[in-house]
Design an enzyme around this catalytic site. Structure first.
Site, PDB file in Angstrom:
ATOM      1  N   CYS A 100      27.847  41.598  45.429  1.00 40.24           N
ATOM      2  CA  CYS A 100      28.527  42.602  44.603  1.00 40.24           C
ATOM      3  C   CYS A 100      27.570  43.605  43.966  1.00 40.24           C
ATOM      4  CB  CYS A 100      29.364  41.921  43.529  1.00 40.24           C
ATOM      5  SG  CYS A 100      30.520  40.731  44.214  1.00 40.24           S
ATOM      6  N   HIS A 125      30.805  47.040  38.425  1.00 40.58           N
ATOM      7  CA  HIS A 125      31.411  46.281  39.515  1.00 40.58           C
ATOM      8  C   HIS A 125      32.738  45.712  39.011  1.00 40.58           C
ATOM      9  CE1 HIS A 125      32.440  43.348  42.389  1.00 40.58           C
ATOM     10  NE2 HIS A 125      32.053  42.318  41.676  1.00 40.58           N
ATOM     11  N   ASN A 152      38.816  42.654  43.555  1.00 41.91           N
ATOM     12  CA  ASN A 152      37.350  42.673  43.604  1.00 41.91           C
ATOM     13  C   ASN A 152      36.920  42.924  45.051  1.00 41.91           C
ATOM     14  OD1 ASN A 152      34.658  41.851  43.900  1.00 41.91           O
ATOM     15  ND2 ASN A 152      34.832  40.212  42.398  1.00 41.91           N
TER      16      ASN A 152
HETATM   17  N1  ACO Z   1      47.017  30.341  39.269  1.00 37.52           N
HETATM   18  C1  ACO Z   1      47.464  29.444  38.398  1.00 37.52           C
HETATM   19  N2  ACO Z   1      46.692  28.497  37.834  1.00 37.52           N
HETATM   20  C2  ACO Z   1      45.386  28.498  38.198  1.00 37.52           C
HETATM   21  C3  ACO Z   1      44.858  29.419  39.118  1.00 37.52           C
HETATM   22  C4  ACO Z   1      45.737  30.374  39.667  1.00 37.52           C
HETATM   23  N3  ACO Z   1      45.321  31.298  40.538  1.00 37.52           N
HETATM   24  N4  ACO Z   1      43.527  29.174  39.257  1.00 37.52           N
HETATM   25  C5  ACO Z   1      43.260  28.151  38.471  1.00 37.52           C
HETATM   26  N5  ACO Z   1      44.361  27.720  37.828  1.00 37.52           N
HETATM   27  C6  ACO Z   1      44.505  26.639  36.877  1.00 37.52           C
HETATM   28  C7  ACO Z   1      43.442  25.595  37.053  1.00 37.52           C
HETATM   29  O1  ACO Z   1      43.802  24.636  38.017  1.00 37.52           O
HETATM   30  C8  ACO Z   1      43.371  25.014  35.660  1.00 37.52           C
HETATM   31  O2  ACO Z   1      44.420  24.127  35.483  1.00 37.52           O
HETATM   32  P1  ACO Z   1      44.201  22.751  34.665  1.00 37.52           P
HETATM   33  O3  ACO Z   1      43.849  23.209  33.269  1.00 37.52           O
HETATM   34  O4  ACO Z   1      45.525  22.077  34.780  1.00 37.52           O
HETATM   35  O5  ACO Z   1      43.082  22.063  35.356  1.00 37.52           O
HETATM   36  C9  ACO Z   1      43.628  26.204  34.767  1.00 37.52           C
HETATM   37  O6  ACO Z   1      44.331  27.170  35.572  1.00 37.52           O
HETATM   38  C10 ACO Z   1      42.379  26.842  34.246  1.00 37.52           C
HETATM   39  O7  ACO Z   1      41.491  27.019  35.346  1.00 37.52           O
HETATM   40  P2  ACO Z   1      40.077  27.617  35.191  1.00 37.52           P
HETATM   41  O8  ACO Z   1      39.334  27.579  36.490  1.00 37.52           O
HETATM   42  O9  ACO Z   1      39.457  26.996  33.972  1.00 37.52           O
HETATM   43  O10 ACO Z   1      40.510  29.093  34.880  1.00 37.52           O
HETATM   44  P3  ACO Z   1      39.675  30.198  34.160  1.00 37.52           P
HETATM   45  O11 ACO Z   1      40.274  30.517  32.881  1.00 37.52           O
HETATM   46  O12 ACO Z   1      38.200  29.921  34.207  1.00 37.52           O
HETATM   47  O13 ACO Z   1      39.943  31.433  35.126  1.00 37.52           O
HETATM   48  C11 ACO Z   1      38.843  32.673  36.829  1.00 37.52           C
HETATM   49  C12 ACO Z   1      39.532  31.375  36.483  1.00 37.52           C
HETATM   50  C13 ACO Z   1      39.850  33.821  36.693  1.00 37.52           C
HETATM   51  C14 ACO Z   1      38.348  32.645  38.260  1.00 37.52           C
HETATM   52  C15 ACO Z   1      37.692  32.874  35.810  1.00 37.52           C
HETATM   53  O14 ACO Z   1      36.840  31.750  35.810  1.00 37.52           O
HETATM   54  C16 ACO Z   1      36.909  34.081  36.090  1.00 37.52           C
HETATM   55  O15 ACO Z   1      37.333  35.175  35.822  1.00 37.52           O
HETATM   56  N6  ACO Z   1      35.674  33.906  36.629  1.00 37.52           N
HETATM   57  C17 ACO Z   1      34.895  34.948  37.128  1.00 37.52           C
HETATM   58  C18 ACO Z   1      34.980  34.881  38.602  1.00 37.52           C
HETATM   59  C19 ACO Z   1      34.919  36.208  39.280  1.00 37.52           C
HETATM   60  O16 ACO Z   1      35.319  37.236  38.801  1.00 37.52           O
HETATM   61  N7  ACO Z   1      34.422  36.159  40.469  1.00 37.52           N
HETATM   62  C20 ACO Z   1      34.376  37.309  41.267  1.00 37.52           C
HETATM   63  C21 ACO Z   1      33.397  37.143  42.349  1.00 37.52           C
HETATM   64  S1  ACO Z   1      31.789  37.236  41.747  1.00 37.52           S
HETATM   65  C22 ACO Z   1      31.577  38.706  41.204  1.00 37.52           C
HETATM   66  O17 ACO Z   1      32.204  39.635  41.628  1.00 37.52           O
HETATM   67  C23 ACO Z   1      30.587  38.864  40.185  1.00 37.52           C
END
Ligand code: ACO
Length: 322
Positions: free
Chosen positions: A111, A249, A279
């Site tokens: 990215c 980004h 993204n």
């Molecule tokens: N829909 C519904 N529920 C979901 C989903 C979904 N798509 N994904 C995860 N969950 C659930 C999980 O199973 C979990 O449930 P539980 O509490 O019963 O176990 C709960 O939601 C929380 O999950 P987390 O993984 O803790 O969710 P989080 O709040 O961390 O959000 C996310 C996940 C959006 C991916 C977040 O971590 C994030 O924004 N991370 C950054 C990742 C990113 O942007 N990557 C891009 C690529 S890298 C880059 O471009 C730099």
């Protein structure tokens, strides 16, 4: 030396997937995705390759700049999702647009790829080796996404953005950058692509899809990028208040909001398009740049920060007097 952005262009993949579409095959909801990421929809390939999208974006950038492909001296394509191992994407684009004189190669910094490609281009232009360049960020990530994994399947989209730049004589540089890598954290976001397979050795079959620790990626981006931008501005004696726009980004809206908050800068200076396109890794920044230029938000004379961060881990920032 002034690296002038003469033209910009972008191309999104033809397929459209809304959050509601994802709920048909993934346990998720529109509300959850919007709340956690800001994303409403994303474009996915209906057969277009990375080279196809890169070529279209390049042609639009050249048209915008009223430049002739025959005069291009350097083409760099930033991507982490090329279909072909060989030839590289930049050579495919060179052939497609007839830029016979150009040297062409790819750069993969995930990215942060477009930012690193622009930094590389600036260095070539400043040294006098080349006078102009086509710099492209292009991805068809949909082929390396595990569509059964709701942690990653909701985030990504396919598209390409391009800029055509020329070197102009000027005492002061109009472009300054910082770029860094932290390979020790590489496992946070990875995608095994090809297995070792030869007469003496065969790897165990791997998944060949993106695997991500979302929380770690979040911490990395919000932890490093504000400090990186502040360091860049401080080294170059630029006040944060002098910056007109921060083009980051487009990882997800929550990351961008958190970075803006840490920098103490209002979101009005952080345009986003992640809502509509998701993204797009190395295509994110050039597509946003093109949108901002076409909408009139990005104007000549502005000071603009670009910042990329992603797998590697790689990250950096640059500031350009546009
Ligand atoms: N829909 C519904 N529920 C979901 C989903 C979904 N798509 N994904 C995860 N969950 C659930 C999980 O199973 C979990 O449930 P539980 O509490 O019963 O176990 C709960 O939601 C929380 O999950 P987390 O993984 O803790 O969710 P989080 O709040 O961390 O959000 C996310 C996940 C959006 C991916 C977040 O971590 C994030 O924004 N991370 C950054 C990742 C990113 O942007 N990557 C891009 C690529 S890298 C880059 O471009 C730099």
């Amino acid at each position: 030396m002034k690296m002038e952005i003469m033209g910009t262009g972008s191309e999104l993949a033809k397929g459209l997937l809304t959050n509601d579409d994802l709920t048909q095959f993934m346990e998720t909801s529109d509300e959850w995705i919007r709340e956690r990421t800001g994303i409403e929809k994303r474009h996915v390939s209906l057969g277009e390759s990375v080279a196809d999208l890169a070529t279209e974006a390049a042609l639009k950038a050249l048209e915008d700049a009223k430049a002739d492909a025959k005069d291009i001296e350097l083409i760099i394509v930033a991507s982490c999702s090329a279909e072909d191992a060989l030839p590289c994407l930049a050579c495919q684009v060179q052939s497609n647009i007839g830029a016979d004189k150009a040297v062409a190669f790819d750069l993969n910094a995930a990215c942060a790829g477009f930012l690193f490609a622009l930094n590389t281009t600036f260095t070539y232009l400043k040294s006098g080796i080349y006078k102009n360049a086509l710099v492209i960020g292009a991805e068809v990530l949909s082929k390396i996404i595990d569509w059964t994994d709701r942690g990653t399947g909701i985030l990504f989209g396919d598209g390409a953005g391009a800029v055509y730049v020329e070197a102009k004589m000027q005492d002061e540089d109009n472009y300054r950058f910082l770029q860094r890598a932290c390979g020790a954290k590489g496992s946070v976001l990875s995608c095994v692509n090809r297995d070792i397979n030869n007469p003496l050795y065969k790897s165990e079959v791997s998944k060949k899809k993106v695997v991500m620790d979302g929380k770690e990626v979040f911490r990395f981006a919000v932890g490093t990028i504000p400090a990186c931008i502040e360091e860049l501005l401080s080294i170059n004696n630029i006040d944060k208040e002098e910056i007109d726009l921060f083009l980051l980004h487009q990882a997800n809206k929550r990351i961008i909001t958190s970075i803006a908050k840490k920098l103490g800068t209002g979101m009005e200076k952080f345009p986003t398009n992640v809502e509509k396109v998701g993204n797009m890794s190395s295509a994110s920044i050039p597509v946003l740049l093109d949108e901002c230029k076409k909408s009139g938000l990005l104007k000549k004379g502005q000071k603009v920060v670009l910042s990329g961060f992603g797998a590697g881990l790689t990250y950096g920032a640059s500031v350009i007097d546009f």
